[in-house]
Design an enzyme around this catalytic site. Structure first.
Site, mmCIF file in Angstrom:
data_model
loop_
_atom_site.group_PDB
_atom_site.id
_atom_site.type_symbol
_atom_site.label_atom_id
_atom_site.label_comp_id
_atom_site.label_asym_id
_atom_site.label_seq_id
_atom_site.Cartn_x
_atom_site.Cartn_y
_atom_site.Cartn_z
ATOM 1 N N PRO A 183 0.615 -1.107 -0.262
ATOM 2 C CA PRO A 183 -0.317 -0.053 0.258
ATOM 3 C C PRO A 183 0.690 1.669 0.384
ATOM 4 O O PRO A 183 0.459 2.074 -1.176
ATOM 5 C CB PRO A 183 -1.017 0.040 1.350
ATOM 6 C CG PRO A 183 -1.264 -1.872 1.887
ATOM 7 C CD PRO A 183 0.400 -2.106 0.937
ATOM 8 N N VAL A 205 3.953 2.120 -1.274
ATOM 9 C CA VAL A 205 4.480 2.037 -2.663
ATOM 10 C C VAL A 205 3.541 2.145 -3.570
ATOM 11 O O VAL A 205 3.273 3.213 -4.488
ATOM 12 C CB VAL A 205 5.273 0.740 -3.298
ATOM 13 C CG1 VAL A 205 5.458 0.419 -4.394
ATOM 14 C CG2 VAL A 205 6.042 0.420 -2.500
ATOM 15 N N GLU A 218 -2.807 -3.804 -8.114
ATOM 16 C CA GLU A 218 -2.876 -4.604 -6.909
ATOM 17 C C GLU A 218 -2.058 -4.992 -5.538
ATOM 18 O O GLU A 218 -0.869 -5.195 -6.229
ATOM 19 C CB GLU A 218 -2.858 -5.812 -7.890
ATOM 20 C CG GLU A 218 -3.691 -5.620 -9.383
ATOM 21 C CD GLU A 218 -5.029 -6.060 -8.906
ATOM 22 O OE1 GLU A 218 -5.597 -7.093 -7.937
ATOM 23 O OE2 GLU A 218 -5.899 -5.684 -10.004
ATOM 24 N N CYS A 251 -0.254 -13.152 -2.885
ATOM 25 C CA CYS A 251 -1.119 -11.637 -2.364
ATOM 26 C C CYS A 251 -2.350 -12.565 -1.895
ATOM 27 O O CYS A 251 -3.460 -11.809 -1.330
ATOM 28 C CB CYS A 251 -0.870 -10.820 -3.378
ATOM 29 S SG CYS A 251 -1.803 -10.993 -5.057
#
Length: 471
Positions: free
Chosen positions: A192, A194, A212, A246
């Site tokens: 988040p 980045v 994403e 992820c």
């Protein structure tokens, strides 16, 4: 800017219209198919060198799922590209009204290291299918895969329209200073922060983005479920790719009674998958780098180690680990794990589990296990997440028919299958009228009158279905 010339070159190619014909797009997509076929062994070897990825997992995620995406796109591209004709009102019955599927232009795809082929190739397939020129930046963390992509991908694609850039943080910052027409970014753990950097750079040029990002994916396990089946499915999802996914279940929420039942079932599943010593198993991967290894190892202080817990820094090995009695305040619950550790947090019941989930940022995926479909539906209806999977893990991501993406902290935008094509497509609204029949336009021209307004209303108004008008 060191990348200004490259971006300008690609923009000139896009403006020439070279990427727009369907035949061109198909030819480039078929070239990607040859890349996957001819470089299959190189891909398996590179991912094994980077993170000890088992060839079974590498073939499934980096080759087979990419081929599915590619073939689905090639099978449907002709239909996806067509103008979409839409409903017309009375005034526009003689006009042509449609949505044109235009490419954005020059787009940037920034990929992560955990699935280093899949997570650049799947968006690239959609970007090419939509008619864009593309700059691809593979992850510098997966060094062997980055080298493979940089050295070979350009041999398959048209270099006037597609480029691969190898870059670290500083170079990527320079790359983002250029104007792109779309940016597609996939992150890994702590992404988040980045993502905010990407959005800030994009905002300078008003560039749309897909992010994403991932997050902490909860897995609620009710007291009414097949414990052993659940243990196999959760262990597979958590320890696949050594937990560096992820969409992996990040933590389990269950009652204290279910926690006691889960421990022997999870221990049996781990032993069945990886043997008594997973470090010797050819089917269990390694952490990608030293920095990532040390971060994950530090999280083992949370709760109590019930299964596993062994580490080997030289090999970057962390055993498949289950932590019991983890508290919400423990370090492992403050960040995405992105490694082979499964914490169990005890809750009193389903309502408390749902409240626990809703009190935190919305995750990329929520998992729920129960033999009672009403329980699974309750979790689905009362929570919010990018995706949802009941009584299994990861499998929803394998379907090109489902959109994949996050919400809130876990991401922005969606892709897979047609959703990837749509992501890289500007849906352009178009109306084309005849130059004649000007008398039909008189109603809208001044001087205005109540009679004109009444006639205009009659021809433009959309009535709600099921309502009647009293005359």
């Amino acid at each position: 800017n060191p990348y200004a010339g490259l971006v300008s070159h690609l923009r000139a190619a896009w403006l020439s219209g070279k990427t727009r014909p369907m035949e061109y797009r198909v030819a480039q997509l078929e070239a990607l198919g040859r890349f996957l076929d001819e470089k299959k062994q190189d891909i398996l070897e590179a991912t094994a060198l980077d993170m000890g990825k088992p060839s079974f997992e590498a073939y499934f995620t980096e080759i087979l799922l990419c081929k599915n995406e590619l073939n689905s796109t090639l099978n449907n591209l002709c239909h996806w590209m067509k103008d979409e004709h839409v409903d017309k009102n009375l005034v526009t019955q003689l006009d042509s009204v449609f949505i044109r599927k235009d490419p954005y232009g020059v787009v940037l795809i920034i990929a992560p290291w955990n699935y280093p082929i899949h997570l650049f190739l799947v968006p690239l397939i959609g970007a090419i299918a939509a008619g864009n020129c593309v700059v691809v930046k593979p992850s510098e963390t997966a060094k062997n895969t980055e080298r493979l992509v940089a050295e070979t991908l350009t041999c398959y694609l048209d270099n006037d329209c597609f480029a691969v850039v190898t870059a670290g943080v500083q170079e990527t910052t320079s790359l983002l200073e250029n104007k792109f027409d779309y940016i597609f970014y996939t992150g890994t753990s702590r992404s988040p922060s980045v993502g905010r950097i990407i959005m800030t750079a994009a905002a300078k040029h008003l560039t749309p983005v897909t992010l994403e990002l991932g997050g902490k994916n909860p897995c609620y396990v009710s007291d009414t479920c097949d414990v052993q089946n659940m243990a196999w499915r959760v262990a597979w999802g958590r320890f696949f790719n050594a937990g560096q996914s992820c969409v992996a279940p990040d933590y389990v929420l269950c009652t204290v009674e279910m926690q006691e039942k889960l421990m022997p079932a999870l221990r049996e599943a781990i032993t069945e998958f990886f043997g008594c010593n997973p470090q010797e198993s050819p089917d269990f991967g390694r952490i990608v780098g030293d920095k990532q290894f040390r971060r994950i190892r530090a999280l083992l202080c949370s709760g109590r180690v019930a299964i596993g817990g062994q580490t080997d820094e030289k090999e970057r090995y962390i055993a498949p680990t289950v932590l019991a009695d983890v508290l919400p305040s423990d370090p492992i619950m403050q960040e995405e794990i992105f490694g082979p550790i499964l914490p169990i947090v005890v809750v009193a019941n389903m309502d408390e589990a749902i409240d626990f989930i809703n009190a935190r940022p919305r995750p990329l995926t929520i998992y729920a296990f129960s033999c009672d479909c009403k329980v699974v539906n309750q979790v689905l209806e009362r929570t919010s997440s990018g995706g949802f999977c009941g009584n299994d893990t990861l499998m929803h991501v394998t379907l090109t028919s489902l959109p994949f993406g996050g919400i809130g902290n876990s991401g922005l935008g969606k892709y897979h299958g047609k959703f990837t094509f749509d992501t890289f497509t500007h849906h352009r609204s178009c109306l084309h009228r005849n130059m004649g029949l000007e008398a039909l336009n008189a109603l809208r021209y001044p001087p205005y009158s109540q009679q004109k307004l009444g006639l205009l209303t009659a021809t433009f108004e959309i009535k709600r279905k099921g309502m009647c008008t009293l005359l």
